[in-house]
Design a protein around this motif. Sequence first.
Motif, PDB file in Angstrom:
ATOM      1  N   LEU A  16      -7.701  21.443 116.883  1.00  0.00           N
ATOM      2  CA  LEU A  16      -8.098  22.836 116.709  1.00  0.00           C
ATOM      3  C   LEU A  16      -6.922  23.684 116.227  1.00  0.00           C
ATOM      4  O   LEU A  16      -7.065  24.533 115.341  1.00  0.00           O
ATOM      5  CB  LEU A  16      -8.640  23.393 118.026  1.00  0.00           C
ATOM      6  CG  LEU A  16      -9.104  24.852 117.999  1.00  0.00           C
ATOM      7  CD1 LEU A  16     -10.238  25.054 117.009  1.00  0.00           C
ATOM      8  CD2 LEU A  16      -9.524  25.306 119.393  1.00  0.00           C
ATOM      9  N   THR A  17      -5.753  23.446 116.793  1.00  0.00           N
ATOM     10  CA  THR A  17      -4.578  24.233 116.417  1.00  0.00           C
ATOM     11  C   THR A  17      -4.148  23.935 114.992  1.00  0.00           C
ATOM     12  O   THR A  17      -3.740  24.847 114.252  1.00  0.00           O
ATOM     13  CB  THR A  17      -3.420  23.975 117.397  1.00  0.00           C
ATOM     14  OG1 THR A  17      -3.856  24.314 118.722  1.00  0.00           O
ATOM     15  CG2 THR A  17      -2.198  24.803 117.040  1.00  0.00           C
ATOM     16  N   ARG A  21      -6.095  23.253 112.574  1.00  0.00           N
ATOM     17  CA  ARG A  21      -7.038  24.019 111.748  1.00  0.00           C
ATOM     18  C   ARG A  21      -6.743  25.515 111.804  1.00  0.00           C
ATOM     19  O   ARG A  21      -6.823  26.202 110.783  1.00  0.00           O
ATOM     20  CB  ARG A  21      -8.471  23.734 112.217  1.00  0.00           C
ATOM     21  CG  ARG A  21      -8.935  22.343 111.832  1.00  0.00           C
ATOM     22  CD  ARG A  21     -10.298  22.007 112.403  1.00  0.00           C
ATOM     23  NE  ARG A  21     -10.710  20.691 111.895  1.00  0.00           N
ATOM     24  CZ  ARG A  21     -11.704  19.971 112.403  1.00  0.00           C
ATOM     25  NH1 ARG A  21     -12.410  20.436 113.423  1.00  0.00           N
ATOM     26  NH2 ARG A  21     -12.006  18.796 111.884  1.00  0.00           N
ATOM     27  N   ARG A  22      -6.424  26.008 112.973  1.00  0.00           N
ATOM     28  CA  ARG A  22      -6.111  27.436 113.107  1.00  0.00           C
ATOM     29  C   ARG A  22      -4.859  27.788 112.316  1.00  0.00           C
ATOM     30  O   ARG A  22      -4.827  28.808 111.609  1.00  0.00           O
ATOM     31  CB  ARG A  22      -5.912  27.788 114.582  1.00  0.00           C
ATOM     32  CG  ARG A  22      -7.205  27.875 115.380  1.00  0.00           C
ATOM     33  CD  ARG A  22      -6.906  28.125 116.846  1.00  0.00           C
ATOM     34  NE  ARG A  22      -8.118  28.420 117.598  1.00  0.00           N
ATOM     35  CZ  ARG A  22      -8.187  28.491 118.912  1.00  0.00           C
ATOM     36  NH1 ARG A  22      -7.097  28.279 119.647  1.00  0.00           N
ATOM     37  NH2 ARG A  22      -9.325  28.763 119.519  1.00  0.00           N
ATOM     38  N   TYR A  23      -3.819  26.977 112.436  1.00  0.00           N
ATOM     39  CA  TYR A  23      -2.584  27.257 111.716  1.00  0.00           C
ATOM     40  C   TYR A  23      -2.819  27.222 110.206  1.00  0.00           C
ATOM     41  O   TYR A  23      -2.320  28.076 109.464  1.00  0.00           O
ATOM     42  CB  TYR A  23      -1.508  26.240 112.094  1.00  0.00           C
ATOM     43  CG  TYR A  23      -0.839  26.457 113.434  1.00  0.00           C
ATOM     44  CD1 TYR A  23      -1.275  27.431 114.323  1.00  0.00           C
ATOM     45  CD2 TYR A  23       0.244  25.674 113.812  1.00  0.00           C
ATOM     46  CE1 TYR A  23      -0.649  27.622 115.539  1.00  0.00           C
ATOM     47  CE2 TYR A  23       0.883  25.857 115.030  1.00  0.00           C
ATOM     48  CZ  TYR A  23       0.430  26.834 115.891  1.00  0.00           C
ATOM     49  OH  TYR A  23       1.054  27.028 117.093  1.00  0.00           O
ATOM     50  N   TRP A  36      -5.592  27.719 108.581  1.00  0.00           N
ATOM     51  CA  TRP A  36      -6.390  28.880 108.179  1.00  0.00           C
ATOM     52  C   TRP A  36      -5.518  30.131 108.106  1.00  0.00           C
ATOM     53  O   TRP A  36      -5.632  30.925 107.176  1.00  0.00           O
ATOM     54  CB  TRP A  36      -7.550  29.099 109.157  1.00  0.00           C
ATOM     55  CG  TRP A  36      -8.528  30.128 108.666  1.00  0.00           C
ATOM     56  CD1 TRP A  36      -9.642  29.920 107.908  1.00  0.00           C
ATOM     57  CD2 TRP A  36      -8.447  31.554 108.903  1.00  0.00           C
ATOM     58  NE1 TRP A  36     -10.263  31.121 107.649  1.00  0.00           N
ATOM     59  CE2 TRP A  36      -9.558  32.141 108.245  1.00  0.00           C
ATOM     60  CE3 TRP A  36      -7.564  32.371 109.595  1.00  0.00           C
ATOM     61  CZ2 TRP A  36      -9.803  33.507 108.269  1.00  0.00           C
ATOM     62  CZ3 TRP A  36      -7.791  33.746 109.613  1.00  0.00           C
ATOM     63  CH2 TRP A  36      -8.899  34.296 108.959  1.00  0.00           C
ATOM     64  N   GLN A  37      -4.640  30.295 109.082  1.00  0.00           N
ATOM     65  CA  GLN A  37      -3.784  31.478 109.096  1.00  0.00           C
ATOM     66  C   GLN A  37      -2.819  31.490 107.910  1.00  0.00           C
ATOM     67  O   GLN A  37      -2.510  32.560 107.363  1.00  0.00           O
ATOM     68  CB  GLN A  37      -3.003  31.557 110.412  1.00  0.00           C
ATOM     69  CG  GLN A  37      -3.848  31.903 111.621  1.00  0.00           C
ATOM     70  CD  GLN A  37      -4.253  33.379 111.657  1.00  0.00           C
ATOM     71  OE1 GLN A  37      -4.113  34.106 110.687  1.00  0.00           O
ATOM     72  NE2 GLN A  37      -4.780  33.810 112.793  1.00  0.00           N
ATOM     73  N   PRO A  87      -8.828  36.623 113.316  1.00  0.00           N
ATOM     74  CA  PRO A  87      -9.129  35.437 114.135  1.00  0.00           C
ATOM     75  C   PRO A  87      -9.651  34.286 113.274  1.00  0.00           C
ATOM     76  O   PRO A  87     -10.560  34.487 112.464  1.00  0.00           O
ATOM     77  CB  PRO A  87     -10.193  35.935 115.111  1.00  0.00           C
ATOM     78  CG  PRO A  87     -10.785  37.143 114.459  1.00  0.00           C
ATOM     79  CD  PRO A  87      -9.693  37.765 113.640  1.00  0.00           C
ATOM     80  N   PRO A  88      -9.082  33.092 113.415  1.00  0.00           N
ATOM     81  CA  PRO A  88      -9.511  31.957 112.587  1.00  0.00           C
ATOM     82  C   PRO A  88     -10.924  31.490 112.954  1.00  0.00           C
ATOM     83  O   PRO A  88     -11.175  31.162 114.123  1.00  0.00           O
ATOM     84  CB  PRO A  88      -8.485  30.864 112.914  1.00  0.00           C
ATOM     85  CG  PRO A  88      -7.358  31.559 113.581  1.00  0.00           C
ATOM     86  CD  PRO A  88      -7.941  32.745 114.266  1.00  0.00           C
ATOM     87  N   THR A 141     -13.453  25.538 114.442  1.00  0.00           N
ATOM     88  CA  THR A 141     -13.834  24.896 115.705  1.00  0.00           C
ATOM     89  C   THR A 141     -13.564  23.395 115.616  1.00  0.00           C
ATOM     90  O   THR A 141     -13.224  22.871 114.550  1.00  0.00           O
ATOM     91  CB  THR A 141     -15.327  25.119 116.019  1.00  0.00           C
ATOM     92  OG1 THR A 141     -16.107  24.527 114.956  1.00  0.00           O
ATOM     93  CG2 THR A 141     -15.654  26.596 116.136  1.00  0.00           C
TER      94      THR A 141
END
Length: 214
Positions: free
Chosen positions: A105-106, A108-110, A112-113, A129-130, A133
């Motif tokens: 998940l992280t 993907r979040r990183y 995306w950011q 907010p990314p 999921t």
Amino acid sequence: MSAFAQLLGRLAAYSDAEMAGPWEWPGHTGGPLQVRDCHWRIVESEQAWLAAAPPPAREAAAIMDLAQAQLGDLRGLVAGLTEDTLDVKPGDEWCLREVLSHVLLTERRYAWQVRYAINRDTTQPTYAPPPVTVSAAEEGSGVRDWIDILEAERALTDAFCAGLDGPALSRPTVWVQFEVDVRFRLHRFAGHLAEHTIHAEKVLRAIDRPPGEA
């Protein structure tokens, strides 16, 4: 399941006793060798390839190479585990499956950011907010499939991040409410993977399943 994940799983599954068994080095003659020598010849073959490879053309690519090396450590740690190990909880702490889900998940979040920081215009806020999921199917994956999933996600990240140039690395972004730049965010990929490789090692020790030599 990739051929790489299958091979990694077979190599990592040798017990400490099996590592002391006899092994013959294909195409070579000499003194007696053990199965552990096979593992080291593989490591040295990889080192030889890395030593001869050209350096990354961009700073961003060099940063993402560090993240790939950290993923290698995590993959090697989990590759030889049995499937039931994923769900053994050390008290109230995360089980290994939860650690791996968080890593995915992280990632993907990183990623995306980073994309958001590069592509946003001046009318948009520095942070958003990314919308990413981890699916239930991914969370329920077996050990070898987890290796493939994490590897595939790293490749998706690198496809964008490794090609960024100098000005892009200075674009502003936010990490845990801190104002940082994209360069810092790229370095967080390797840092976060290292943190949770250590986390996974702590979980394995807590459930009395420390990794063996292989």
